[in-house]
Design a protein around this motif. Structure first.
Motif, PDB file in Angstrom:
ATOM      1  N   TYR A 125     -17.732  -6.609  -1.182  1.00  0.00           N
ATOM      2  CA  TYR A 125     -16.980  -7.101  -0.024  1.00  0.00           C
ATOM      3  C   TYR A 125     -17.213  -6.227   1.202  1.00  0.00           C
ATOM      4  CZ  TYR A 125     -14.762 -10.005  -3.526  1.00  0.00           C
ATOM      5  OH  TYR A 125     -14.539 -10.905  -4.539  1.00  0.00           O
ATOM      6  N   GLY A 126     -18.473  -5.917   1.442  1.00  0.00           N
ATOM      7  CA  GLY A 126     -18.845  -5.051   2.558  1.00  0.00           C
ATOM      8  C   GLY A 126     -18.370  -5.557   3.901  1.00  0.00           C
ATOM      9  N   LYS A 127     -18.343  -6.869   4.066  1.00  0.00           N
ATOM     10  CA  LYS A 127     -17.877  -7.447   5.325  1.00  0.00           C
ATOM     11  C   LYS A 127     -16.400  -7.830   5.252  1.00  0.00           C
ATOM     12  CE  LYS A 127     -22.398  -9.178   6.636  1.00  0.00           C
ATOM     13  NZ  LYS A 127     -23.222 -10.359   6.922  1.00  0.00           N
ATOM     14  N   GLY A 128     -15.742  -7.479   4.167  1.00  0.00           N
ATOM     15  CA  GLY A 128     -14.333  -7.820   3.993  1.00  0.00           C
ATOM     16  C   GLY A 128     -14.161  -9.064   3.151  1.00  0.00           C
ATOM     17  N   LEU A 129     -12.926  -9.343   2.823  1.00  0.00           N
ATOM     18  CA  LEU A 129     -12.587 -10.512   2.024  1.00  0.00           C
ATOM     19  C   LEU A 129     -12.374 -11.699   2.958  1.00  0.00           C
ATOM     20  CD1 LEU A 129     -11.944 -11.344  -0.939  1.00  0.00           C
ATOM     21  CD2 LEU A 129      -9.544 -10.866  -0.422  1.00  0.00           C
ATOM     22  N   ARG A 130     -13.015 -12.815   2.640  1.00  0.00           N
ATOM     23  CA  ARG A 130     -12.891 -13.997   3.500  1.00  0.00           C
ATOM     24  C   ARG A 130     -11.534 -14.670   3.347  1.00  0.00           C
ATOM     25  NH1 ARG A 130     -17.871 -15.823   1.350  1.00  0.00           N
ATOM     26  NH2 ARG A 130     -16.883 -17.797   0.863  1.00  0.00           N
ATOM     27  N   THR A 131     -11.100 -15.322   4.395  1.00  0.00           N
ATOM     28  CA  THR A 131      -9.848 -16.076   4.392  1.00  0.00           C
ATOM     29  C   THR A 131      -9.868 -17.106   3.267  1.00  0.00           C
ATOM     30  OG1 THR A 131      -9.658 -15.781   6.779  1.00  0.00           O
ATOM     31  CG2 THR A 131      -8.343 -17.543   5.800  1.00  0.00           C
ATOM     32  N   GLY A 132      -8.770 -17.151   2.515  1.00  0.00           N
ATOM     33  CA  GLY A 132      -8.642 -18.099   1.407  1.00  0.00           C
ATOM     34  C   GLY A 132      -9.127 -17.563   0.077  1.00  0.00           C
ATOM     35  N   GLN A 133      -9.792 -16.393   0.072  1.00  0.00           N
ATOM     36  CA  GLN A 133     -10.263 -15.797  -1.178  1.00  0.00           C
ATOM     37  C   GLN A 133      -9.232 -14.807  -1.719  1.00  0.00           C
ATOM     38  OE1 GLN A 133     -14.171 -14.087  -0.165  1.00  0.00           O
ATOM     39  NE2 GLN A 133     -15.082 -15.760  -1.323  1.00  0.00           N
ATOM     40  N   HIS A 149       0.826  -1.210   0.000  1.00  0.00           N
ATOM     41  CA  HIS A 149       0.000   0.000   0.000  1.00  0.00           C
ATOM     42  C   HIS A 149       0.863   1.264   0.000  1.00  0.00           C
ATOM     43  CE1 HIS A 149      -4.299  -1.103   0.286  1.00  0.00           C
ATOM     44  NE2 HIS A 149      -3.831  -2.253   0.732  1.00  0.00           N
ATOM     45  N   ARG A 150       1.951   1.281   0.781  1.00  0.00           N
ATOM     46  CA  ARG A 150       2.814   2.470   0.823  1.00  0.00           C
ATOM     47  C   ARG A 150       3.476   2.721  -0.527  1.00  0.00           C
ATOM     48  NH1 ARG A 150       3.879   0.350   5.771  1.00  0.00           N
ATOM     49  NH2 ARG A 150       5.781  -0.699   5.072  1.00  0.00           N
ATOM     50  N   ARG A 151       4.104   1.698  -1.095  1.00  0.00           N
ATOM     51  CA  ARG A 151       4.831   1.895  -2.351  1.00  0.00           C
ATOM     52  C   ARG A 151       3.881   2.044  -3.536  1.00  0.00           C
ATOM     53  NH1 ARG A 151      10.155   1.620  -3.252  1.00  0.00           N
ATOM     54  NH2 ARG A 151      10.395   0.421  -1.349  1.00  0.00           N
ATOM     55  N   GLY A 152       2.747   1.358  -3.511  1.00  0.00           N
ATOM     56  CA  GLY A 152       1.797   1.421  -4.620  1.00  0.00           C
ATOM     57  C   GLY A 152       1.010   2.715  -4.678  1.00  0.00           C
ATOM     58  N   GLY A 153       0.946   3.414  -3.545  1.00  0.00           N
ATOM     59  CA  GLY A 153       0.266   4.697  -3.519  1.00  0.00           C
ATOM     60  C   GLY A 153      -1.236   4.593  -3.309  1.00  0.00           C
ATOM     61  N   PRO A 154      -1.911   5.743  -3.337  1.00  0.00           N
ATOM     62  CA  PRO A 154      -3.324   5.824  -2.959  1.00  0.00           C
ATOM     63  C   PRO A 154      -4.302   5.127  -3.902  1.00  0.00           C
ATOM     64  CG  PRO A 154      -2.555   7.948  -3.786  1.00  0.00           C
ATOM     65  CD  PRO A 154      -1.342   7.055  -3.662  1.00  0.00           C
ATOM     66  N   ALA A 155      -3.907   4.827  -5.137  1.00  0.00           N
ATOM     67  CA  ALA A 155      -4.835   4.190  -6.086  1.00  0.00           C
ATOM     68  C   ALA A 155      -5.258   2.806  -5.602  1.00  0.00           C
ATOM     69  CB  ALA A 155      -4.202   4.101  -7.476  1.00  0.00           C
ATOM     70  N   ILE A 156      -4.342   2.070  -4.961  1.00  0.00           N
ATOM     71  CA  ILE A 156      -4.667   0.735  -4.466  1.00  0.00           C
ATOM     72  C   ILE A 156      -5.720   0.835  -3.365  1.00  0.00           C
ATOM     73  CG2 ILE A 156      -3.795  -1.347  -3.325  1.00  0.00           C
ATOM     74  CD1 ILE A 156      -1.063  -0.763  -4.687  1.00  0.00           C
ATOM     75  N   LEU A 157      -5.488   1.707  -2.407  1.00  0.00           N
ATOM     76  CA  LEU A 157      -6.446   1.877  -1.315  1.00  0.00           C
ATOM     77  C   LEU A 157      -7.797   2.357  -1.830  1.00  0.00           C
ATOM     78  CD1 LEU A 157      -7.076   1.758   1.682  1.00  0.00           C
ATOM     79  CD2 LEU A 157      -6.125   4.060   1.911  1.00  0.00           C
ATOM     80  N   ALA A 158      -7.788   3.238  -2.812  1.00  0.00           N
ATOM     81  CA  ALA A 158      -9.045   3.733  -3.381  1.00  0.00           C
ATOM     82  C   ALA A 158      -9.859   2.584  -3.980  1.00  0.00           C
ATOM     83  CB  ALA A 158      -8.765   4.803  -4.437  1.00  0.00           C
ATOM     84  N   GLU A 159      -9.202   1.684  -4.724  1.00  0.00           N
ATOM     85  CA  GLU A 159      -9.933   0.546  -5.296  1.00  0.00           C
ATOM     86  C   GLU A 159     -10.378  -0.430  -4.210  1.00  0.00           C
ATOM     87  OE1 GLU A 159      -8.627  -1.483  -8.784  1.00  0.00           O
ATOM     88  OE2 GLU A 159      -8.164   0.393  -9.829  1.00  0.00           O
ATOM     89  N   CYS A 160      -9.549  -0.615  -3.178  1.00  0.00           N
ATOM     90  CA  CYS A 160      -9.949  -1.487  -2.065  1.00  0.00           C
ATOM     91  C   CYS A 160     -11.186  -0.930  -1.362  1.00  0.00           C
ATOM     92  CB  CYS A 160      -8.801  -1.645  -1.073  1.00  0.00           C
ATOM     93  SG  CYS A 160      -7.483  -2.749  -1.644  1.00  0.00           S
ATOM     94  N   ARG A 161     -11.231   0.385  -1.207  1.00  0.00           N
ATOM     95  CA  ARG A 161     -12.412   1.013  -0.575  1.00  0.00           C
ATOM     96  C   ARG A 161     -13.662   0.792  -1.425  1.00  0.00           C
ATOM     97  NH1 ARG A 161      -9.104   6.011   1.598  1.00  0.00           N
ATOM     98  NH2 ARG A 161      -8.917   5.341   3.764  1.00  0.00           N
ATOM     99  N   LYS A 162     -13.511   0.859  -2.755  1.00  0.00           N
ATOM    100  CA  LYS A 162     -14.652   0.598  -3.643  1.00  0.00           C
ATOM    101  C   LYS A 162     -15.132  -0.838  -3.500  1.00  0.00           C
ATOM    102  CE  LYS A 162     -13.527   4.025  -7.154  1.00  0.00           C
ATOM    103  NZ  LYS A 162     -12.881   4.234  -8.460  1.00  0.00           N
ATOM    104  N   LEU A 163     -14.193  -1.778  -3.395  1.00  0.00           N
ATOM    105  CA  LEU A 163     -14.565  -3.184  -3.206  1.00  0.00           C
ATOM    106  C   LEU A 163     -15.319  -3.365  -1.893  1.00  0.00           C
ATOM    107  CD1 LEU A 163     -11.287  -4.920  -4.416  1.00  0.00           C
ATOM    108  CD2 LEU A 163     -13.547  -5.096  -5.496  1.00  0.00           C
ATOM    109  N   ARG A 164     -14.858  -2.690  -0.850  1.00  0.00           N
ATOM    110  CA  ARG A 164     -15.539  -2.791   0.453  1.00  0.00           C
ATOM    111  C   ARG A 164     -16.936  -2.177   0.387  1.00  0.00           C
ATOM    112  NH1 ARG A 164     -13.237  -3.754   5.365  1.00  0.00           N
ATOM    113  NH2 ARG A 164     -15.428  -3.931   5.922  1.00  0.00           N
ATOM    114  N   ALA A 165     -17.089  -1.143  -0.424  1.00  0.00           N
ATOM    115  CA  ALA A 165     -18.389  -0.466  -0.541  1.00  0.00           C
ATOM    116  C   ALA A 165     -19.363  -1.256  -1.412  1.00  0.00           C
ATOM    117  CB  ALA A 165     -18.195   0.937  -1.116  1.00  0.00           C
ATOM    118  N   SER A 166     -18.841  -2.243  -2.165  1.00  0.00           N
ATOM    119  CA  SER A 166     -19.722  -3.028  -3.041  1.00  0.00           C
ATOM    120  C   SER A 166     -19.805  -4.465  -2.542  1.00  0.00           C
ATOM    121  CB  SER A 166     -19.241  -2.943  -4.489  1.00  0.00           C
ATOM    122  OG  SER A 166     -17.924  -3.460  -4.619  1.00  0.00           O
TER     123      SER A 166
END
Length: 169
Positions: A57-65, A38-55
């Motif tokens: 993966y609201g409860k997060g990504l399950r173990t093994g996925q 996340h640090r080296r990749g910059g804010p674009a990674i976190l922004a896409e992760c936030r979108k995934l959580r908002a759609s």
């Protein structure tokens, strides 16, 4: 057939199609490999992760996925986030750890990635013994049908490198 290569070093410095992130279920960054990506990749990674959580993966990504995002400023096209299991003395979670590698390769195939860099999933703060983590990782990648041409295990230190080298042969 997938070629397995080993590198001792920093996974965020790899030039590959996809870098696998040993993420936590929140997908919002953390320590170890996750924080470094996340640090080296910059804010674009976190922004896409936030979108995934908002759609989906609201409860997060399950173990093994696994799920993919942009790689931001990394020298890769994608980051494939996978959630490894915490090691347990009471319960065999080996299948969940193997699933991290299988699912990451499945996502890599969907993306068209031919080179993938993997960390030693769950072998850091999640406490998985390095030798067993290496056995599961290498056996699973070898047994998984994939179009990935190179699976590169990027190991942080000499101990991890030697554990994987003993498995790769």
């Amino acid at each position: 057939m997938t070629t397995i290569t080993l590198v001792q070093g920093d996974i965020t410095r790899q030039s590959v199609d996809a870098i696998v992130n040993a993420a936590n279920s929140s997908l919002l960054g953390g320590g170890g490999v996750d924080g470094a990506i996340h640090r080296r990749g910059g804010p674009a990674i976190l922004a896409e992760c936030r979108k995934l959580r908002a759609s989906q993966y609201g409860k997060g990504l399950r173990t093994g996925q696994a799920v993919a995002t942009t790689a931001g400023e990394l020298d890769a096209r994608w980051v494939i986030h996978t959630v490894g299991p915490r090691y347990s003395h009471e319960e065999d979670r080996s299948e969940l750890l193997a699933s991290c590698y299988r699912e990451s390769l499945r996502i890599a195939d969907e993306l068209g990635a031919r080179t993938v860099a993997f960390p030693a999933v769950s072998a850091g703060i999640y406490g998985w013994p390095m030798e067993d983590a290496a056995r599961i990782a290498v056996e699973t990648v070898r047994a998984t049908e994939t179009s990935v041409e190179e699976a590169r295990f990027v190991l942080f230190d000499e101990r991890a490198y030697e554990a994987f080298a003993a498995r790769v042969g």
